[in-house]
Write a protein that holds these residues in place. Structure first.
Motif, short mmCIF file in Angstrom:
data_model
loop_
_atom_site.label_atom_id
_atom_site.label_comp_id
_atom_site.label_asym_id
_atom_site.label_seq_id
_atom_site.Cartn_x
_atom_site.Cartn_y
_atom_site.Cartn_z
N ALA A 157 55.67 38.07 36.37
CA ALA A 157 54.42 37.47 36.83
C ALA A 157 53.22 38.28 36.34
N PHE A 158 53.27 39.61 36.50
CA PHE A 158 52.18 40.45 35.99
C PHE A 158 52.08 40.35 34.47
N GLY A 159 53.22 40.25 33.79
CA GLY A 159 53.21 40.15 32.34
C GLY A 159 52.53 38.89 31.85
N VAL A 160 52.83 37.77 32.53
CA VAL A 160 52.20 36.50 32.15
C VAL A 160 50.69 36.56 32.37
N PRO A 173 35.13 44.00 32.92
CA PRO A 173 36.18 44.36 33.89
C PRO A 173 37.48 43.62 33.64
N LEU A 174 37.40 42.43 33.05
CA LEU A 174 38.61 41.64 32.81
C LEU A 174 39.55 42.37 31.85
N LEU A 175 39.00 43.15 30.92
CA LEU A 175 39.84 43.91 30.00
C LEU A 175 40.67 44.95 30.75
N LEU A 176 40.02 45.66 31.67
CA LEU A 176 40.74 46.66 32.47
C LEU A 176 41.83 46.01 33.31
N PHE A 177 41.51 44.86 33.90
CA PHE A 177 42.49 44.16 34.74
C PHE A 177 43.68 43.70 33.90
N GLY A 178 43.41 43.20 32.67
CA GLY A 178 44.49 42.77 31.81
C GLY A 178 45.41 43.91 31.42
N VAL A 179 44.81 45.06 31.08
CA VAL A 179 45.61 46.24 30.71
C VAL A 179 46.47 46.69 31.89
N LEU A 180 45.85 46.74 33.09
CA LEU A 180 46.61 47.14 34.28
C LEU A 180 47.75 46.18 34.57
N ALA A 181 47.52 44.88 34.39
CA ALA A 181 48.57 43.89 34.62
C ALA A 181 49.75 44.12 33.69
#
Length: 347
Positions: A253-256, A280-288
Motif C-alpha cells: 500500500a505504501f509502495g503504490v 512537501p509532496l516530494l518528501l511524503f513520496g520518498v517516505l512512503a
C-alpha cells in the motif's frame, strides 16, 4: 428387570491456580473433593501454586497428603502469572475433560458436574461460565469487564459474554492443541476458536460469590492491558502462520502511494517544467517508498521467524520448583472409568 447402568463419565482433571490464597486454599480443595465425590468417573485435582509466599503451597500439600490418589500439587519456582500456571496444569493433566477454577473461592465448584454433563449433552469442545450476577464492585471490576468483553466480542467475533470467568470445562484433546503465554488466559475461548468451530463453544450461567478471604489480584490497571493483548490475539489468529501477508500488504500500500506520488512529480517536472525540490509532496513520496521497503523486508523476516517457530520445539512459559512433579511424569493418560487414577499419589 434391572435398570441399565449408566456408562462411566470421562476422566476429569480440575486445574486451580493459586497465588497467595492461604485463607482460601484448603476450603476450596475441600469443596472440590466434596462436589466430585459422586462423580461417575475418575477425577483429579491439580493445584498449581504460582510462587506464593504466604504459606499457600504448604497448606495445599497438607490437604493433598490426605487424599494423595486424587490431589496433586505443582509448585512453580516464582510467580509466573495465571496464564503460565494454567499451562503448567494443562501439561500435567491426564483427563479427557479439563475443568478450570480460580483459587479465590468466588467460583463455585458445585457448577462443575452440571457443566460436564452440559458439555457432553451439547457436544461442545468448550463450555465457559457466565457470571450473570457478579459479586464485584461496579466501577473497579464490573464496568471495565463489560467494556473489555464487548471489545473482545467485536474484534474476534467469538460471542462470549464473560471472557473473564474462571469456570470453564474443555475437551482435553482440543485444549492441548493450544499454548498459553503472556496474560492470554482471558482469551482462551478465542484461542480455542482457532482450532475448533465457534459453534462448538458454549456459555452457561454459573454462580459467583463475593470474596471472603485474601486480597484480589485484579484492579483497574488490568483493564488497560486488554487492548494490547487483544491486538496480539488478532494478529496471531489471522497471521500467525503468514505474517508476511500482514506486513507485505501494508508495504505494498505504501509502495503504490509512493510510486504514484513520484510519478506525478516526475510528470510535473519533465512535462510542465515545475520546480518540485521544495514541495512537501516530494518528501511524503520518498517516505512512503522507504516505509514500503521497511514493511516488505519486515514481512520477509517475520516469515523466517514463523518458520523457525513452527519447526522448533517450544519452551514452556514456567519453571517448576525442585521436588514438584514434571509434566508428563505419570505417562499415559488412563481411559475413562470408575475408581482412582493410578499413579497420582506423588504430587
Amino acid at each position: 428387570m434391572s435398570e441399565p447402568v449408566p456408562p462411566p463419565a470421562p476422566f476429569l482433571s480440575v486445574i486451580v491456580p493459586f497465588f497467595n490464597e492461604a485463607e482460601n486454599a484448603e476450603k476450596l480443595v475441600e469443596e472440590v473433593t466434596t462436589v466430585l465425590g459422586d462423580y461417575r468417573g475418575m477425577w483429579e485435582l491439580l493445584c498449581v501454586d504460582d510462587g506464593s509466599d504466604d504459606g499457600t503451597a504448604e497448606r495445599l500439600e497438607r490437604k493433598a497428603a490426605t487424599v494423595p490418589e486424587r490431589i496433586r500439587v505443582l509448585r512453580l519456582r516464582r510467580n509466573f502469572g495465571q496464564t503460565a500456571a494454567l499451562q503448567a496444569g494443562i501439561d500435567a493433566s491426564r483427563g479427557e475433560l479439563i475443568a478450570m477454577l480460580d483459587g479465590d473461592l468466588q467460583n463455585d465448584p458445585a457448577d462443575l458436574p452440571r457443566m460436564v454433563d452440559e458439555l457432553l449433552e451439547r457436544d461442545l469442545d468448550l463450555l465457559t461460565g457466565w457470571r450473570r450476577n457478579r459479586q464485584d464492585g461496579y466501577f473497579l471490576r464490573l464496568l471495565p469487564s463489560k467494556i473489555a468483553n464487548a471489545l473482545i466480542r467485536r474484534v474476534t467475533g467469538v460471542r462470549i459474554r464473560d471472557y473473564g470467568c474462571g469456570t470453564k470445562v474443555f475437551r482435553g484433546e482440543v485444549l492441548r492443541r493450544i499454548r498459553l503465554f503472556g496474560e492470554m488466559h482471558r482469551f482462551i475461548p478465542v484461542w480455542i476458536a482457532g482450532v475448533t468451530a465457534p459453534s462448538r463453544i458454549g456459555e452457561t450461567p454459573v454462580h459467583h460469590r463475593p470474596r471472603t478471604g485474601g486480597r484480589s489480584k485484579y484492579g483497574l490497571s488490568r483493564a488497560f492491558r486488554v487492548l494490547p493483548d487483544l491486538l496480539a490475539v488478532f494478529f496471531f489468529l489471522r497471521y500467525r502462520a503468514r505474517p508476511g501477508h500482514f506486513f507485505g500488504s501494508i508495504g505494498i500500500a505504501f509502495g503504490v502511494i509512493g510510486t504514484a506520488i513520484m510519478a506525478w512529480l516526475l510528470i510535473a517536472k519533465l512535462g510542465f517544467g515545475q520546480d518540485i525540490g521544495d514541495r512537501p509532496l516530494l518528501l511524503f513520496g520518498v517516505l512512503a517508498l522507504v516505509f514500503s521497503i521497511q514493511f516488505l523486508t519486515t514481512g520477509v523476516l517475520a516469515e523466517l521467524l514463523a518458520r523457525t517457530y513452527f519447526e522448533s520445539p517450544r519452551a514452556p512459559s514456567y519453571l517448576l520448583a525442585p521436588g514438584s512433579e514434571p509434566p508428563g511424569q505419570h505417562g499415559e493418560r488412563p481411559s475413562s472409568g470408575g475408581g482412582s487414577p493410578p499413579g497420582a499419589a506423588d504430587a
